[in-house]
Scaffold this motif. Structure first.
Motif, mmCIF file in Angstrom:
data_model
loop_
_atom_site.group_PDB
_atom_site.id
_atom_site.type_symbol
_atom_site.label_atom_id
_atom_site.label_comp_id
_atom_site.label_asym_id
_atom_site.label_seq_id
_atom_site.Cartn_x
_atom_site.Cartn_y
_atom_site.Cartn_z
ATOM 1 N N LYS A 27 0.792 -1.266 -0.033
ATOM 2 C CA LYS A 27 0.096 0.199 -0.054
ATOM 3 C C LYS A 27 0.820 1.379 -0.090
ATOM 4 N N GLU A 28 2.063 1.339 0.778
ATOM 5 C CA GLU A 28 2.884 2.296 0.912
ATOM 6 C C GLU A 28 3.825 2.433 -0.569
ATOM 7 N N SER A 29 3.571 1.317 -1.364
ATOM 8 C CA SER A 29 4.397 1.239 -2.571
ATOM 9 C C SER A 29 5.984 0.941 -2.368
ATOM 10 N N THR A 30 6.112 0.467 -1.221
ATOM 11 C CA THR A 30 7.432 -0.401 -1.084
ATOM 12 C C THR A 30 7.765 -1.381 -1.723
ATOM 13 N N ILE A 31 6.868 -2.232 -2.096
ATOM 14 C CA ILE A 31 7.059 -3.480 -2.821
ATOM 15 C C ILE A 31 5.973 -3.382 -3.722
#
Length: 184
Positions: free
Chosen positions: A143-147
């Motif tokens: 959701k945080e666009s880390t993966i």
């Protein structure tokens, strides 16, 4: 992402070690000092484990001998054993407390096997809970666009494989303990 896996794996290993230590406390007809591990004696106002205040030995396969270093603690140890739920009556001769382990009946063996299965199932539930928490962390990372979405799918599969590995280990430990109890 690797920290999520390493944290989950260490928690799963702790779950199994707790289960194995619980299994050691299950009375299997043989004298085993591990049955006393969960019993504490109120010694001068401090709850003290028996193995820290007495020498514990196994003079015969079905007898456990407890010889306190402080003779005044003999009655306290006897009282703590009677108050516990191990189901063995201590015999006090004034110097040593002896615990005679009765041989197991077939019904008692079956009851112990049910107890083992329940402990195993509880451990599996804990493992699955750890998996769920780890997957939630991975979804938060997505959701945080880390993966990426692909990373999430691969990580979920890897987490499921880890969960399956530990559930299999639980089944093996349970089977080994049940076999030990049924053979005695």
């Amino acid at each position: 992402m690797n920290t999520v896996f390493s944290n989950a794996e260490s928690k799963m290993e702790k779950t199994i070690s707790v289960m194995v230590s619980d299994f050691k406390g299950i009375r299997a007809g043989r004298a085993n000092a591990a049955v006393l591990d969960k019993i504490s004696v109120d010694y001068y106002g401090v709850p003290t484990p028996i193995n820290q205040m007495a020498a514990i030995s196994v003079p015969e396969p079905a007898i456990l001998a407890i010889q306190p270093w402080d003779a005044s603690a003999l009655k306290l140890i006897e009282k703590a054993i009677n108050a516990s739920d191990i189901g063995i009556n201590p015999q006090n001769d004034g110097k040593i407390i002896r615990l005679a382990f009765p041989s197991l009946t077939e019904d008692r063996r079956r009851d112990l096997c049910k107890e083992i299965k329940k402990t195993g199932e509880d451990s599996k539930v804990a493992i699955r809970s750890i998996r769920r928490d780890a997957i939630e962390k991975l979804k938060a990372m997505k959701k945080e666009s880390t993966i990426t979405e692909d990373d999430l799918k691969q990580a979920e599969k890897k987490m499921q494989d880890l969960t399956d590995k530990f559930c299999k280990k639980i089944d093996e430990e349970c089977a080994a303990k049940e076999k030990e109890i049924m053979e005695i």
